[in-house]
Design a protein around this motif. Structure first.
Motif, PDB file in Angstrom:
ATOM      1  N   SER A 196       0.818  -1.196   0.000  1.00 50.90           N
ATOM      2  CA  SER A 196       0.000   0.000   0.000  1.00 50.90           C
ATOM      3  C   SER A 196       0.857   1.253   0.000  1.00 50.90           C
ATOM      4  CB  SER A 196      -0.903  -0.005   1.243  1.00 50.90           C
ATOM      5  OG  SER A 196      -1.564   1.224   1.412  1.00 50.90           O
ATOM      6  N   THR A 197       0.347   2.313  -0.658  1.00 50.21           N
ATOM      7  CA  THR A 197       1.023   3.607  -0.571  1.00 50.21           C
ATOM      8  C   THR A 197       0.772   4.267   0.779  1.00 50.21           C
ATOM      9  OG1 THR A 197      -0.857   4.775  -1.564  1.00 50.21           O
ATOM     10  CG2 THR A 197       0.854   3.965  -3.069  1.00 50.21           C
ATOM     11  N   GLN A 198      -0.290   3.861   1.471  1.00 42.78           N
ATOM     12  CA  GLN A 198      -0.615   4.373   2.803  1.00 42.78           C
ATOM     13  C   GLN A 198      -1.063   3.190   3.675  1.00 42.78           C
ATOM     14  OE1 GLN A 198      -2.553   8.394   3.112  1.00 42.78           O
ATOM     15  NE2 GLN A 198      -3.230   7.927   1.032  1.00 42.78           N
ATOM     16  N   PRO A 199      -0.112   2.397   4.186  1.00 45.86           N
ATOM     17  CA  PRO A 199      -0.470   1.176   4.907  1.00 45.86           C
ATOM     18  C   PRO A 199      -1.451   1.387   6.055  1.00 45.86           C
ATOM     19  CG  PRO A 199       1.881   1.212   4.440  1.00 45.86           C
ATOM     20  CD  PRO A 199       1.355   2.553   4.061  1.00 45.86           C
ATOM     21  N   SER A 200      -1.327   2.496   6.790  1.00 42.16           N
ATOM     22  CA  SER A 200      -2.241   2.718   7.912  1.00 42.16           C
ATOM     23  C   SER A 200      -3.669   2.898   7.431  1.00 42.16           C
ATOM     24  CB  SER A 200      -1.794   3.931   8.730  1.00 42.16           C
ATOM     25  OG  SER A 200      -1.841   5.120   7.953  1.00 42.16           O
ATOM     26  N   LYS A 201      -3.836   3.553   6.288  1.00 44.51           N
ATOM     27  CA  LYS A 201      -5.176   3.740   5.717  1.00 44.51           C
ATOM     28  C   LYS A 201      -5.751   2.418   5.228  1.00 44.51           C
ATOM     29  CE  LYS A 201      -5.606   8.331   5.829  1.00 44.51           C
ATOM     30  NZ  LYS A 201      -6.718   9.029   6.528  1.00 44.51           N
ATOM     31  N   THR A 202      -4.912   1.591   4.596  1.00 49.80           N
ATOM     32  CA  THR A 202      -5.369   0.290   4.120  1.00 49.80           C
ATOM     33  C   THR A 202      -5.724  -0.610   5.295  1.00 49.80           C
ATOM     34  OG1 THR A 202      -3.990   0.500   2.143  1.00 49.80           O
ATOM     35  CG2 THR A 202      -4.771  -1.708   2.694  1.00 49.80           C
ATOM     36  N   ALA A 203      -4.926  -0.553   6.353  1.00 52.47           N
ATOM     37  CA  ALA A 203      -5.218  -1.344   7.550  1.00 52.47           C
ATOM     38  C   ALA A 203      -6.564  -0.946   8.144  1.00 52.47           C
ATOM     39  CB  ALA A 203      -4.108  -1.152   8.584  1.00 52.47           C
ATOM     40  N   GLU A 204      -6.816   0.344   8.196  1.00 48.61           N
ATOM     41  CA  GLU A 204      -8.090   0.834   8.732  1.00 48.61           C
ATOM     42  C   GLU A 204      -9.256   0.332   7.886  1.00 48.61           C
ATOM     43  OE1 GLU A 204     -10.146   5.099   9.992  1.00 48.61           O
ATOM     44  OE2 GLU A 204      -8.310   5.074   8.789  1.00 48.61           O
ATOM     45  N   LEU A 205      -9.097   0.349   6.574  1.00 48.82           N
ATOM     46  CA  LEU A 205     -10.143  -0.133   5.670  1.00 48.82           C
ATOM     47  C   LEU A 205     -10.411  -1.618   5.883  1.00 48.82           C
ATOM     48  CD1 LEU A 205     -11.960   0.077   3.067  1.00 48.82           C
ATOM     49  CD2 LEU A 205      -9.911  -0.585   1.811  1.00 48.82           C
TER      50      LEU A 205
ATOM     51  N   ILE B 253     -10.863 -20.572   3.386  1.00 46.80           N
ATOM     52  CA  ILE B 253      -9.772 -20.311   2.435  1.00 46.80           C
ATOM     53  C   ILE B 253      -9.926 -18.880   1.936  1.00 46.80           C
ATOM     54  CG2 ILE B 253      -9.493 -22.715   1.687  1.00 46.80           C
ATOM     55  CD1 ILE B 253     -11.036 -21.960  -0.855  1.00 46.80           C
ATOM     56  N   GLY B 254      -8.864 -18.360   1.318  1.00 43.17           N
ATOM     57  CA  GLY B 254      -8.906 -16.974   0.848  1.00 43.17           C
ATOM     58  C   GLY B 254      -9.171 -16.006   1.975  1.00 43.17           C
ATOM     59  N   ASN B 255      -8.664 -16.331   3.153  1.00 41.70           N
ATOM     60  CA  ASN B 255      -9.075 -15.615   4.362  1.00 41.70           C
ATOM     61  C   ASN B 255      -7.952 -14.883   5.090  1.00 41.70           C
ATOM     62  OD1 ASN B 255      -7.801 -17.994   5.107  1.00 41.70           O
ATOM     63  ND2 ASN B 255      -9.097 -18.359   6.876  1.00 41.70           N
ATOM     64  N   ILE B 256      -6.707 -15.005   4.628  1.00 40.93           N
ATOM     65  CA  ILE B 256      -5.577 -14.398   5.330  1.00 40.93           C
ATOM     66  C   ILE B 256      -4.964 -13.297   4.469  1.00 40.93           C
ATOM     67  CG2 ILE B 256      -3.279 -14.772   6.297  1.00 40.93           C
ATOM     68  CD1 ILE B 256      -5.447 -16.025   7.988  1.00 40.93           C
ATOM     69  N   ILE B 257      -4.933 -12.094   5.010  1.00 45.94           N
ATOM     70  CA  ILE B 257      -4.314 -10.954   4.333  1.00 45.94           C
ATOM     71  C   ILE B 257      -3.153 -10.459   5.177  1.00 45.94           C
ATOM     72  CG2 ILE B 257      -4.630  -8.591   3.518  1.00 45.94           C
ATOM     73  CD1 ILE B 257      -6.122 -10.640   1.840  1.00 45.94           C
ATOM     74  N   ASP B 258      -1.966 -10.436   4.589  1.00 45.12           N
ATOM     75  CA  ASP B 258      -0.795  -9.848   5.241  1.00 45.12           C
ATOM     76  C   ASP B 258      -0.515  -8.508   4.570  1.00 45.12           C
ATOM     77  OD1 ASP B 258      -0.564 -12.057   6.856  1.00 45.12           O
ATOM     78  OD2 ASP B 258       1.030 -12.997   5.684  1.00 45.12           O
ATOM     79  N   LEU B 259      -0.520  -7.454   5.358  1.00 43.62           N
ATOM     80  CA  LEU B 259      -0.291  -6.101   4.856  1.00 43.62           C
ATOM     81  C   LEU B 259       1.100  -5.647   5.263  1.00 43.62           C
ATOM     82  CD1 LEU B 259      -1.281  -3.325   3.692  1.00 43.62           C
ATOM     83  CD2 LEU B 259      -2.128  -2.829   6.003  1.00 43.62           C
ATOM     84  N   LYS B 260       1.900  -5.246   4.277  1.00 40.10           N
ATOM     85  CA  LYS B 260       3.243  -4.734   4.557  1.00 40.10           C
ATOM     86  C   LYS B 260       3.119  -3.322   5.102  1.00 40.10           C
ATOM     87  CE  LYS B 260       7.838  -4.272   2.423  1.00 40.10           C
ATOM     88  NZ  LYS B 260       8.538  -5.049   3.462  1.00 40.10           N
ATOM     89  N   LEU B 261       3.763  -3.074   6.247  1.00 44.70           N
ATOM     90  CA  LEU B 261       3.568  -1.825   6.970  1.00 44.70           C
ATOM     91  C   LEU B 261       4.474  -0.695   6.504  1.00 44.70           C
ATOM     92  CD1 LEU B 261       3.067  -3.260  10.556  1.00 44.70           C
ATOM     93  CD2 LEU B 261       1.336  -2.263   9.054  1.00 44.70           C
ATOM     94  N   THR B 262       5.450  -1.017   5.653  1.00 42.13           N
ATOM     95  CA  THR B 262       6.302   0.027   5.077  1.00 42.13           C
ATOM     96  C   THR B 262       6.114   0.052   3.571  1.00 42.13           C
ATOM     97  OG1 THR B 262       8.143  -1.550   4.962  1.00 42.13           O
ATOM     98  CG2 THR B 262       8.046  -0.104   6.878  1.00 42.13           C
ATOM     99  N   THR B 263       6.342   1.200   2.976  1.00 43.84           N
ATOM    100  CA  THR B 263       6.181   1.323   1.534  1.00 43.84           C
ATOM    101  C   THR B 263       7.442   0.821   0.824  1.00 43.84           C
ATOM    102  OG1 THR B 263       6.948   3.612   1.630  1.00 43.84           O
ATOM    103  CG2 THR B 263       4.568   3.249   1.740  1.00 43.84           C
ATOM    104  N   THR B 264       7.262   0.406  -0.428  1.00 45.66           N
ATOM    105  CA  THR B 264       8.364  -0.201  -1.186  1.00 45.66           C
ATOM    106  C   THR B 264       8.664   0.539  -2.484  1.00 45.66           C
ATOM    107  OG1 THR B 264       6.838  -1.700  -2.331  1.00 45.66           O
ATOM    108  CG2 THR B 264       7.805  -2.498  -0.289  1.00 45.66           C
TER     109      THR B 264
END
Length: 312
Positions: free
Chosen positions: A160-169, A194-205
């Motif tokens: 995400s370009t804004q991980p905190s915003k994506t996490a909130e969503l 299944i299709g139930n686990i989302i890992d969100l990277k907390l820093t931008t790349t």
């Protein structure tokens, strides 16, 4: 009002030559080609769907194959990695299978799980993980039998370009539960098996660039049309610009881009893939929506011929 999606409906990616795509996902990974149709917005391009035997939500990866198109860059605003889940005890089978087809892989660990990480022929990042949950895939193809076959999605890693915003969503709007943090990743879980686990990277790349080898969008499950209309209203009320409902023949779809710039879709579980051809023959023929049937001869001349081949 609050809502919870069951999890991933499908993931759609852009790839290169369609036969290379079919050979890898059907021939190597053993998924069933459950539908060959065209991109409804660009009918000179295939839209290919692969999944378990029944083509159930949570198992479907779809592709727009553009032979000769420019390579994309995986980065922020995209799904970074698509995860597949396999039965417990089948990891050694998959290591040997990837070696057999000269697919390089690495073994990584995250949240106490071992992942087999590799790329498809067009650069899409994939991984395989063993989990108990989820019914076995009854599709048999070549050396792949239900005891080792890919069940469907394990989930996805989001960039995400804004991980905190994506996490909130993910938590406040999509209704996923936060289950932990491991280094640079926070994990969310939905209610499906299944299709139930989302890992969100907390820093931008660095920002991704759309093209071959990148995910176009991730779709979440709506129970039916009524539930989808409720989602449409709910997403709009939470400040996101959401599209009208679009008929994709095998499901209805709405789209919105979340604040981290990842394109989200919410798709209905019904009607599924067997309403315009039988369960037994799904994926064998080019199926066109009504508006393009009159152009079948022209489209068949333009589309590169494909076939599902046993590579074992």
């Amino acid at each position: 009002m609050s809502k919870k999606t069951m999890g991933i409906h499908h993931i759609t990616a852009i790839v290169g030559h369609p036969q290379e795509n079919v050979d890898f996902y059907a021939g190597v990974l053993g998924l069933r080609l459950v539908k060959q149709t065209v991109n409804f917005d660009d009918p000179g391009t295939y839209h290919l769907y692969f999944g378990n035997e029944g083509g159930k939500p949570g198992t479907i990866i779809t592709f727009f194959p553009w032979a000769g198109a420019s390579q994309g860059v995986i980065g922020d605003g995209q799904v970074g990695v698509t995860s597949y889940v396999i039965p417990k005890g089948s990891m050694d089978f998959w290591k040997k299978r990837l070696e057999k087809f000269q697919v390089s892989y690495t073994v990584t660990k995250r949240f106490g799980e071992e992942f087999l990480y590799f790329d498809d022929p067009h650069g899409l990042h994939l991984e395989i993980v063993e989990r108990e949950a989820g019914e076995n895939n009854t599709w048999t193809f070549g050396e792949i039998v239900p005891q080792v076959a890919i069940k469907g999605f394990g989930g996805a890693t989001l960039l995400s370009t804004q991980p905190s915003k994506t996490a909130e969503l993910l938590e406040k709007v999509m209704g996923l539960e936060v289950v932990g943090q491991d280094g640079d990743f926070i994990r969310f879980r939905s209610t499906a098996d299944i299709g139930n686990i989302i890992d969100l990277k907390l820093t931008t790349t660095g920002r991704g660039e759309m093209g071959v080898g990148t995910v176009h969008h991730i779709a979440w499950r709506a129970i039916d049309d009524k539930d989808q209309l409720s989602w449409q209203q709910y997403v709009a009320e939470n400040g996101y610009a959401v599209t009208p409902v679009r008929d994709r023949n095998y499901f209805h779809a709405i789209y919105f881009r979340e604040h981290g710039e990842i394109l989200f879709e919410i798709a209905t579980d019904p009607p599924g893939f067997a309403h315009d051809e039988s369960h037994e023959t799904m994926g064998e023929s080019l199926m066109l929506p009504t508006q393009y049937e009159q152009h079948r001869e022209q489209l068949e001349r333009v589309l590169i011929p494909i076939e599902v081949r046993e590579l074992d």
